[in-house]
Design a protein around this motif. Sequence first.
Motif, PDB file in Angstrom:
ATOM      1  N   VAL A   7       0.871  -1.165   0.000  1.00  0.00           N
ATOM      2  CA  VAL A   7       0.000   0.000   0.000  1.00  0.00           C
ATOM      3  C   VAL A   7       0.913   1.222   0.000  1.00  0.00           C
ATOM      4  O   VAL A   7       1.913   1.256   0.720  1.00  0.00           O
ATOM      5  CB  VAL A   7      -0.962   0.004   1.203  1.00  0.00           C
ATOM      6  CG1 VAL A   7      -0.232   0.000   2.514  1.00  0.00           C
ATOM      7  CG2 VAL A   7      -1.924   1.173   1.124  1.00  0.00           C
ATOM      8  N   VAL A   9       1.866   4.796   0.976  1.00  0.00           N
ATOM      9  CA  VAL A   9       1.598   5.743   2.057  1.00  0.00           C
ATOM     10  C   VAL A   9       2.115   7.098   1.576  1.00  0.00           C
ATOM     11  O   VAL A   9       3.306   7.246   1.301  1.00  0.00           O
ATOM     12  CB  VAL A   9       2.287   5.318   3.368  1.00  0.00           C
ATOM     13  CG1 VAL A   9       2.026   6.316   4.470  1.00  0.00           C
ATOM     14  CG2 VAL A   9       1.812   3.925   3.776  1.00  0.00           C
ATOM     15  N   ALA A  29       6.009   2.675  -0.046  1.00  0.00           N
ATOM     16  CA  ALA A  29       5.039   1.582  -0.198  1.00  0.00           C
ATOM     17  C   ALA A  29       5.439   0.483   0.777  1.00  0.00           C
ATOM     18  O   ALA A  29       6.582   0.033   0.779  1.00  0.00           O
ATOM     19  CB  ALA A  29       5.042   1.055  -1.625  1.00  0.00           C
ATOM     20  N   ARG A  32       1.318  -4.934   3.143  1.00  0.00           N
ATOM     21  CA  ARG A  32       0.111  -4.923   3.975  1.00  0.00           C
ATOM     22  C   ARG A  32       0.235  -5.851   5.182  1.00  0.00           C
ATOM     23  O   ARG A  32      -0.418  -5.652   6.183  1.00  0.00           O
ATOM     24  CB  ARG A  32      -1.109  -5.356   3.168  1.00  0.00           C
ATOM     25  CG  ARG A  32      -1.581  -4.318   2.210  1.00  0.00           C
ATOM     26  CD  ARG A  32      -2.990  -4.648   1.741  1.00  0.00           C
ATOM     27  NE  ARG A  32      -3.447  -3.653   0.794  1.00  0.00           N
ATOM     28  CZ  ARG A  32      -4.046  -2.525   1.136  1.00  0.00           C
ATOM     29  NH1 ARG A  32      -4.232  -2.239   2.392  1.00  0.00           N
ATOM     30  NH2 ARG A  32      -4.432  -1.675   0.212  1.00  0.00           N
ATOM     31  N   GLU A  96       8.420   5.201   9.160  1.00  0.00           N
ATOM     32  CA  GLU A  96       7.546   4.651   8.121  1.00  0.00           C
ATOM     33  C   GLU A  96       6.602   3.608   8.718  1.00  0.00           C
ATOM     34  O   GLU A  96       5.400   3.614   8.445  1.00  0.00           O
ATOM     35  CB  GLU A  96       8.379   4.007   7.015  1.00  0.00           C
ATOM     36  CG  GLU A  96       9.168   4.992   6.195  1.00  0.00           C
ATOM     37  CD  GLU A  96      10.195   4.325   5.305  1.00  0.00           C
ATOM     38  OE1 GLU A  96      10.515   4.927   4.258  1.00  0.00           O
ATOM     39  OE2 GLU A  96      10.691   3.228   5.632  1.00  0.00           O
ATOM     40  N   LYS A  99       3.936   5.352  10.905  1.00  0.00           N
ATOM     41  CA  LYS A  99       2.956   6.119  10.124  1.00  0.00           C
ATOM     42  C   LYS A  99       1.954   5.174   9.475  1.00  0.00           C
ATOM     43  O   LYS A  99       0.746   5.396   9.531  1.00  0.00           O
ATOM     44  CB  LYS A  99       3.646   6.978   9.065  1.00  0.00           C
ATOM     45  CG  LYS A  99       2.634   7.810   8.270  1.00  0.00           C
ATOM     46  CD  LYS A  99       3.274   8.734   7.278  1.00  0.00           C
ATOM     47  CE  LYS A  99       2.191   9.543   6.562  1.00  0.00           C
ATOM     48  NZ  LYS A  99       2.713  10.403   5.523  1.00  0.00           N
ATOM     49  N   ALA A 100       2.448   4.094   8.880  1.00  0.00           N
ATOM     50  CA  ALA A 100       1.562   3.119   8.249  1.00  0.00           C
ATOM     51  C   ALA A 100       0.663   2.444   9.283  1.00  0.00           C
ATOM     52  O   ALA A 100      -0.529   2.243   9.040  1.00  0.00           O
ATOM     53  CB  ALA A 100       2.384   2.088   7.491  1.00  0.00           C
ATOM     54  N   MET A 103      -2.388   4.481  10.269  1.00  0.00           N
ATOM     55  CA  MET A 103      -3.387   4.740   9.230  1.00  0.00           C
ATOM     56  C   MET A 103      -4.382   3.577   9.210  1.00  0.00           C
ATOM     57  O   MET A 103      -3.989   2.429   9.021  1.00  0.00           O
ATOM     58  CB  MET A 103      -2.711   4.871   7.856  1.00  0.00           C
ATOM     59  CG  MET A 103      -1.881   6.111   7.706  1.00  0.00           C
ATOM     60  SD  MET A 103      -1.002   6.195   6.123  1.00  0.00           S
ATOM     61  CE  MET A 103      -2.361   6.109   4.966  1.00  0.00           C
ATOM     62  N   THR A 104      -5.630   3.859   9.382  1.00  0.00           N
ATOM     63  CA  THR A 104      -6.662   2.830   9.409  1.00  0.00           C
ATOM     64  C   THR A 104      -6.694   2.047   8.107  1.00  0.00           C
ATOM     65  O   THR A 104      -6.689   2.632   7.025  1.00  0.00           O
ATOM     66  CB  THR A 104      -8.044   3.470   9.652  1.00  0.00           C
ATOM     67  OG1 THR A 104      -7.968   4.237  10.853  1.00  0.00           O
ATOM     68  CG2 THR A 104      -9.125   2.416   9.773  1.00  0.00           C
ATOM     69  N   THR A 106      -4.458   0.180   6.672  1.00  0.00           N
ATOM     70  CA  THR A 106      -3.232   0.091   5.883  1.00  0.00           C
ATOM     71  C   THR A 106      -2.511  -1.236   6.090  1.00  0.00           C
ATOM     72  O   THR A 106      -2.139  -1.900   5.131  1.00  0.00           O
ATOM     73  CB  THR A 106      -2.274   1.246   6.238  1.00  0.00           C
ATOM     74  OG1 THR A 106      -2.947   2.470   5.994  1.00  0.00           O
ATOM     75  CG2 THR A 106      -1.020   1.201   5.411  1.00  0.00           C
ATOM     76  N   LEU A 107      -2.295  -1.614   7.332  1.00  0.00           N
ATOM     77  CA  LEU A 107      -1.543  -2.824   7.644  1.00  0.00           C
ATOM     78  C   LEU A 107      -2.466  -3.905   8.190  1.00  0.00           C
ATOM     79  O   LEU A 107      -3.276  -3.653   9.069  1.00  0.00           O
ATOM     80  CB  LEU A 107      -0.446  -2.536   8.672  1.00  0.00           C
ATOM     81  CG  LEU A 107       0.568  -1.456   8.301  1.00  0.00           C
ATOM     82  CD1 LEU A 107       1.629  -1.353   9.381  1.00  0.00           C
ATOM     83  CD2 LEU A 107       1.208  -1.727   6.958  1.00  0.00           C
ATOM     84  N   GLU A 108      -2.319  -5.111   7.655  1.00  0.00           N
ATOM     85  CA  GLU A 108      -3.068  -6.253   8.159  1.00  0.00           C
ATOM     86  C   GLU A 108      -2.210  -7.011   9.161  1.00  0.00           C
ATOM     87  O   GLU A 108      -0.988  -6.887   9.167  1.00  0.00           O
ATOM     88  CB  GLU A 108      -3.436  -7.192   7.005  1.00  0.00           C
ATOM     89  CG  GLU A 108      -4.377  -6.557   6.001  1.00  0.00           C
ATOM     90  CD  GLU A 108      -4.602  -7.441   4.790  1.00  0.00           C
ATOM     91  OE1 GLU A 108      -4.129  -8.589   4.766  1.00  0.00           O
ATOM     92  OE2 GLU A 108      -5.241  -6.956   3.851  1.00  0.00           O
TER      93      GLU A 108
END
Length: 157
Positions: A7, A9, A29, A32, A96, A99-100, A103-104, A106-108
């Motif tokens: 994803v 960012v 990027a 995820r 990084e 921040k990721a 973010m809702t 963004t990361l699984e």
Amino acid sequence: MIEPEVVVVPAGDALLGDPPRTEHVNVFAIARRPVKVGEYAIFVDETRHSPPEEWERKRRASDRALSGVSWADAVAYCRWLTVGTGRIYRLPDEREWEKAARMTGTLEELGALREWTNSWQNGGRVLRTGADPGARVFAGDDLAHVGFRIVRGMTGR
């Protein structure tokens, strides 16, 4: 070789750290989700890289997030992926990663697994965890719950 789903960012100011402060972070990027056992198994098979402890047991759960890897193992995987794909892959720096993580959507699989970053603080490599995205954790001797996710370079090759 399996490239991760990433994803992008966007660049911008981010609220980071504990206590919180604002810092600018460039566009990047990030994967995820953490690298999975099956993805790492391809790397181990092709390169004959030394696998983590209890590899045969871990290998049976190929869809699980990889754990028990050192920082050097994670970097070696990134280099292998870079050479094989022609794209630049590396570990995220802690700004990084955080921040990721903040973010809702963004990361699984952002949980208790500690993940390597490419940052160095107070004499040690910094790990980050979904349990508290603003807190720094440092690597010890126990790598049982340490994995990693990767960043794909947005410039260059």
